[in-house]
Design an enzyme around this catalytic site. Sequence first.
Site, mmCIF file in Angstrom:
data_model
loop_
_atom_site.group_PDB
_atom_site.id
_atom_site.type_symbol
_atom_site.label_atom_id
_atom_site.label_comp_id
_atom_site.label_asym_id
_atom_site.label_seq_id
_atom_site.Cartn_x
_atom_site.Cartn_y
_atom_site.Cartn_z
ATOM 1 N N THR A 140 -5.763 4.689 8.935
ATOM 2 C CA THR A 140 -5.851 5.699 7.637
ATOM 3 C C THR A 140 -7.146 5.709 6.725
ATOM 4 O O THR A 140 -7.243 6.131 5.747
ATOM 5 C CB THR A 140 -4.652 5.537 6.609
ATOM 6 O OG1 THR A 140 -4.787 4.197 6.316
ATOM 7 C CG2 THR A 140 -3.249 5.941 7.381
ATOM 8 N N GLU A 154 -13.769 15.791 11.976
ATOM 9 C CA GLU A 154 -12.477 16.331 11.471
ATOM 10 C C GLU A 154 -13.077 18.043 11.299
ATOM 11 O O GLU A 154 -13.996 18.360 10.721
ATOM 12 C CB GLU A 154 -12.128 15.856 10.284
ATOM 13 C CG GLU A 154 -11.705 14.274 10.454
ATOM 14 C CD GLU A 154 -11.339 13.598 9.315
ATOM 15 O OE1 GLU A 154 -11.026 14.250 8.143
ATOM 16 O OE2 GLU A 154 -10.869 12.492 9.709
ATOM 17 N N HIS A 212 -5.636 14.017 8.409
ATOM 18 C CA HIS A 212 -6.239 13.450 7.217
ATOM 19 C C HIS A 212 -5.279 13.740 5.933
ATOM 20 O O HIS A 212 -5.656 14.025 4.869
ATOM 21 C CB HIS A 212 -7.880 13.988 6.772
ATOM 22 C CG HIS A 212 -8.547 12.874 6.265
ATOM 23 N ND1 HIS A 212 -9.924 12.709 6.182
ATOM 24 C CD2 HIS A 212 -7.876 12.140 5.010
ATOM 25 C CE1 HIS A 212 -10.169 11.778 5.168
ATOM 26 N NE2 HIS A 212 -9.082 11.609 4.514
HETATM 27 N N1 LIG Z 1 -6.485 8.965 4.801
HETATM 28 C C1 LIG Z 1 -6.404 9.128 3.428
HETATM 29 O O1 LIG Z 1 -6.043 10.229 3.099
HETATM 30 C C2 LIG Z 1 -6.940 8.133 2.716
HETATM 31 C C3 LIG Z 1 -6.726 8.028 1.327
HETATM 32 C C4 LIG Z 1 -7.238 7.118 0.487
HETATM 33 C C5 LIG Z 1 -8.220 6.207 1.294
HETATM 34 N N2 LIG Z 1 -8.511 6.160 2.285
HETATM 35 C C6 LIG Z 1 -9.613 5.242 2.937
HETATM 36 O O2 LIG Z 1 -8.822 3.981 2.766
HETATM 37 C C7 LIG Z 1 -9.968 3.083 2.731
HETATM 38 C C8 LIG Z 1 -9.421 1.696 1.909
HETATM 39 O O3 LIG Z 1 -9.416 2.258 0.517
HETATM 40 P P1 LIG Z 1 -9.045 1.288 -0.699
HETATM 41 O O4 LIG Z 1 -8.815 2.155 -1.810
HETATM 42 O O5 LIG Z 1 -8.135 0.247 -0.213
HETATM 43 O O6 LIG Z 1 -10.457 0.655 -0.926
HETATM 44 P P2 LIG Z 1 -10.923 -0.704 -1.459
HETATM 45 O O7 LIG Z 1 -12.600 -0.514 -1.744
HETATM 46 O O8 LIG Z 1 -10.017 -1.100 -2.745
HETATM 47 O O9 LIG Z 1 -10.826 -1.778 -0.215
HETATM 48 C C9 LIG Z 1 -11.588 -1.836 0.812
HETATM 49 C C10 LIG Z 1 -11.576 -3.227 1.340
HETATM 50 O O10 LIG Z 1 -12.132 -3.340 2.570
HETATM 51 C C11 LIG Z 1 -12.976 -4.607 2.261
HETATM 52 N N3 LIG Z 1 -14.132 -4.591 3.615
HETATM 53 C C12 LIG Z 1 -15.236 -4.001 3.600
HETATM 54 N N4 LIG Z 1 -15.842 -4.000 4.587
HETATM 55 C C13 LIG Z 1 -14.931 -4.934 5.536
HETATM 56 C C14 LIG Z 1 -15.167 -5.552 6.770
HETATM 57 N N5 LIG Z 1 -16.236 -5.252 7.607
HETATM 58 N N6 LIG Z 1 -13.852 -5.910 7.353
HETATM 59 C C15 LIG Z 1 -12.770 -6.029 6.439
HETATM 60 N N7 LIG Z 1 -12.680 -5.726 5.286
HETATM 61 C C16 LIG Z 1 -13.921 -5.198 4.723
HETATM 62 C C17 LIG Z 1 -13.589 -4.722 1.188
HETATM 63 O O11 LIG Z 1 -13.980 -6.125 0.810
HETATM 64 C C18 LIG Z 1 -12.562 -4.267 0.220
HETATM 65 O O12 LIG Z 1 -11.666 -5.237 -0.109
HETATM 66 C C19 LIG Z 1 -11.257 3.801 2.406
HETATM 67 O O13 LIG Z 1 -11.908 3.930 3.643
HETATM 68 C C20 LIG Z 1 -10.714 5.189 2.021
HETATM 69 O O14 LIG Z 1 -11.597 6.213 2.128
HETATM 70 C C21 LIG Z 1 -7.972 7.129 3.167
#
Ligand SMILES: NC(=O)c1ccc[n+]([C@@H]2O[C@H](COP(=O)([O-])OP(=O)(O)OC[C@H]3O[C@@H](n4cnc5c(N)ncnc54)[C@H](O)[C@@H]3O)[C@@H](O)[C@H]2O)c1
Length: 309
Positions: free
Chosen positions: A232, A263, A282
Amino acid sequence: MRIVISEFMDRPAVDGLASRFDVHYDKDLVDRPPELAARLADADALIVRNRTQVDAALLSAAPKLRVVGRLGVGLDNLDTDACARRGITVIPASGANAQAVAEYVIAAAMLLLRGAYFATADVAAGRWPRAALSGGRELAGRTVGLIGFGGIGRLTGGLARALGMRTIGSDPLLPASSPAWAADATRACTLDELLREADVVSLHVPLEAATRNLMNAQRLAIMKPDAMLINTSRGGVVDEAALADALREGRLGGAALDVFEREPLPAASPLAGCPNLLLTPHIAGVTRNSNERVSSLIASKVAAALASA
Ligand SMILES: NC(=O)c1ccc[n+]([C@@H]2O[C@H](COP(=O)([O-])OP(=O)(O)OC[C@H]3O[C@@H](n4cnc5c(N)ncnc54)[C@H](O)[C@@H]3O)[C@@H](O)[C@H]2O)c1
């Protein structure tokens, strides 16, 4: 002060902004780039979802712009460096759609592990594939591996543990000594350990150079042959062709993908027709409830940023 909103925003939030500012709201403006650029000529703020590309070219059409509100979390459609150079404040809706994503992951894990929910057409047609579907697994007692232990990863882990799952995580930016792991009863491990142990692997990382193709053929091969992969986070983190091969050859139990390299997903994608694969457009973070939260959060933060500018 003028605010341009180029993609869908919840109506009460738009109305709230319109009572204080000069608002131009058109959910389809993103599809008419020349008009969007023209509308930005005198805009102080721009509010977008994930389709408007806020790049150097768009910013050059917006000389007065001071604030960009993002109705979501990922910032990969924004040139954040160019915004910083111009002193433009970028405001994401951090946290406001996390519950929707976490629930999506749990639902996908249940559907995939159980396997029984793909039987509607057979049952309706009078077939009775009971024996074939009796190998489903329960969530309780399984291990979920969270790649990226930020806001959504932690929330997903909490829901998983409430259902009896064990949680392990990999996040190179969060040292194993961080109290966050113990606070969430999650064991920190390396990416390879996680891939070897998890029954469900769920991705929660941003898309950046270090995470592009993170789940490539080599890493998919480390996963258990009956494990499930759920993405996701962002397309581009999973090598779609390698995943399609693994599913077709039975080297992976199944997958759920909400985000894609391109997309909408092109019709000729190698993913088309793969077994045990759930595809959604998405939508993981998008519910009626999260739309309301995301829109009202961005409306209030953009208004506050304009007021203090
Ligand atoms: N599909 C959807 O509708 C939807 C909705 C919301 C968020 N998202 C996506 O979800 C993802 C996460 O969102 P979030 O709010 O938890 O973000 P966040 O910034 O709170 O957390 C992201 C985490 O990833 C870690 N990270 C960075 N590089 C890394 C790596 N190489 N390996 C492992 N961990 C790593 C960071 O340290 C951080 O803790 C984002 O990419 C966002 O775009 C998608």
